[in-house]
Write a protein that holds these residues in place. Structure first.
Motif, PDB file in Angstrom:
ATOM      1  N   ILE A  42       0.866  -1.177   0.000  1.00 18.00           N
ATOM      2  CA  ILE A  42       0.000   0.000   0.000  1.00 18.00           C
ATOM      3  C   ILE A  42       0.907   1.233   0.000  1.00 18.00           C
ATOM      4  CG2 ILE A  42      -0.165   0.281   2.508  1.00 18.00           C
ATOM      5  CD1 ILE A  42      -3.277   0.354   0.319  1.00 18.00           C
ATOM      6  N   ILE A  46      -0.498   5.817   3.410  1.00 23.03           N
ATOM      7  CA  ILE A  46      -1.618   5.106   4.038  1.00 23.03           C
ATOM      8  C   ILE A  46      -1.044   4.219   5.136  1.00 23.03           C
ATOM      9  CG2 ILE A  46      -3.507   3.478   3.693  1.00 23.03           C
ATOM     10  CD1 ILE A  46      -3.605   4.380   0.778  1.00 23.03           C
ATOM     11  N   SER A 131     -15.169   3.126   2.712  1.00 28.65           N
ATOM     12  CA  SER A 131     -13.846   3.756   2.622  1.00 28.65           C
ATOM     13  C   SER A 131     -13.566   4.281   1.217  1.00 28.65           C
ATOM     14  CB  SER A 131     -12.752   2.765   3.038  1.00 28.65           C
ATOM     15  OG  SER A 131     -12.544   1.769   2.047  1.00 28.65           O
ATOM     16  N   ASN A 135     -12.891   8.280   0.988  1.00 31.11           N
ATOM     17  CA  ASN A 135     -11.604   8.731   0.457  1.00 31.11           C
ATOM     18  C   ASN A 135     -11.781   9.564  -0.813  1.00 31.11           C
ATOM     19  OD1 ASN A 135      -9.092   7.704   1.920  1.00 31.11           O
ATOM     20  ND2 ASN A 135     -10.335   5.864   1.876  1.00 31.11           N
ATOM     21  N   TYR A 140      -9.267  12.673  -0.317  1.00 32.70           N
ATOM     22  CA  TYR A 140      -8.358  13.040  -1.403  1.00 32.70           C
ATOM     23  C   TYR A 140      -8.607  14.428  -1.997  1.00 32.70           C
ATOM     24  CZ  TYR A 140      -5.901   8.636  -1.332  1.00 32.70           C
ATOM     25  OH  TYR A 140      -5.118   7.585  -0.948  1.00 32.70           O
ATOM     26  N   TYR A 156       0.462   4.714  -6.153  1.00 41.67           N
ATOM     27  CA  TYR A 156      -0.279   3.466  -6.366  1.00 41.67           C
ATOM     28  C   TYR A 156       0.297   2.689  -7.552  1.00 41.67           C
ATOM     29  CZ  TYR A 156      -4.059   4.941  -3.194  1.00 41.67           C
ATOM     30  OH  TYR A 156      -4.807   5.318  -2.104  1.00 41.67           O
ATOM     31  N   LEU A 170      -8.557   3.191  -5.230  1.00 42.65           N
ATOM     32  CA  LEU A 170      -9.347   2.987  -4.016  1.00 42.65           C
ATOM     33  C   LEU A 170      -9.970   1.594  -3.967  1.00 42.65           C
ATOM     34  CD1 LEU A 170     -11.121   6.469  -3.795  1.00 42.65           C
ATOM     35  CD2 LEU A 170      -9.130   5.670  -2.502  1.00 42.65           C
ATOM     36  N   ASN A 174      -7.321   0.518  -1.333  1.00 43.68           N
ATOM     37  CA  ASN A 174      -7.895   0.982  -0.069  1.00 43.68           C
ATOM     38  C   ASN A 174      -9.008   0.081   0.458  1.00 43.68           C
ATOM     39  OD1 ASN A 174      -6.566   3.342  -1.379  1.00 43.68           O
ATOM     40  ND2 ASN A 174      -7.185   4.379   0.507  1.00 43.68           N
ATOM     41  N   PHE A 177      -7.535  -3.175   1.804  1.00 42.46           N
ATOM     42  CA  PHE A 177      -6.707  -2.794   2.950  1.00 42.46           C
ATOM     43  C   PHE A 177      -7.584  -2.525   4.172  1.00 42.46           C
ATOM     44  CE2 PHE A 177      -5.070   0.737   5.511  1.00 42.46           C
ATOM     45  CZ  PHE A 177      -3.853   0.226   5.935  1.00 42.46           C
ATOM     46  N   THR A 178      -8.656  -1.766   3.972  1.00 44.63           N
ATOM     47  CA  THR A 178      -9.556  -1.434   5.080  1.00 44.63           C
ATOM     48  C   THR A 178     -10.268  -2.677   5.598  1.00 44.63           C
ATOM     49  OG1 THR A 178      -9.902   0.762   4.098  1.00 44.63           O
ATOM     50  CG2 THR A 178     -11.470   0.059   5.784  1.00 44.63           C
TER      51      THR A 178
END
Length: 205
Positions: A42, A46, A131, A135, A140, A156, A170, A174, A177-178
């Motif tokens: 990532i 972040i 998320s 974001n 962002y 990225y 995202l 993201n 990841f979240t």
């Protein structure tokens, strides 16, 4: 039991709930400070942290309102040294609520291990999906005042060259990841909840 005795007992429970919620909020704040990057997986801006863990514990032990309060406390304190103008904290609070509210409500309806797992999983999924939008529409737009979108996308693309726009970034980075971040809190909660629950509820001997 007289009405006066019941009132005193209720007051003690309320005071304890407030106190424990505050302590878990402080713990969540500390864990939020201990964030760290995960290189190669990532972008470095972040960070990963375990600050949702105390909120999930609070939601299970004392109800979803306590879980939300923990999310609120940690983000209000974090505002004191915010580098995002508050939007990072706002997004974190929204995602935290998305995580602990379903978990707390489903578990409160029927307090079984199965419901706890279903609630936590539902919360992790909801947090991951939201998320993307928090974001894109909250975080962002502010970040681009400090870092050009081209630089953000380059971070990225350094990991996955197929990323062509922010939505790609995202959704591919993201969101999973979240979700994994939420699952980590779920796993730890399931490992320790049985031991810490009596302490949080004040039923330990």
């Amino acid at each position: 039991m007289t009405g006066e005795t019941m009132t005193m007992k209720t007051e003690r429970v309320n005071i304890r709930t407030i106190a424990v919620t505050g302590m878990l909020g402080a713990l969540a704040t500390i864990l939020m400070f201990l964030e760290f990057p995960i290189p190669m997986l990532i972008p470095p801006f972040i960070k990963f942290d375990f600050s949702e863990l105390p909120a999930l514990l609070a939601a299970y032990a004392m109800g979803p309102v306590s879980g939300i309060a923990v999310c609120f406390i940690k983000n209000v304190i974090n505002l004191l040294h915010s580098q995002t103008g508050g939007v990072g904290e706002l997004s974190n609070f929204i995602l935290g609520v998305c995580f602990v509210l379903p978990a707390g409500l489903i578990y409160k309806k029927k307090k079984t291990q199965k419901n706890a797992l279903i609630g936590a999983f539902a919360g992790a999924v909801l947090m991951a999906v939201v998320s993307v939008f928090s974001n894109y529409f909250i975080v962002y737009p502010v970040y681009t005042n400090f870092m050009p979108m081209s630089a953000i996308l380059s971070a990225y693309q350094a990991i996955n060259s197929n990323v062509s726009n922010l939505w790609d970034a995202l959704i591919w980075f993201n969101m999973p990841f979240t979700f994994v971040k939420g699952l980590c809190s779920v796993v730890i909660t399931f490992l320790i909840y049985k031991r810490v629950s009596p302490i949080l509820k004040g039923t330990g001997r």
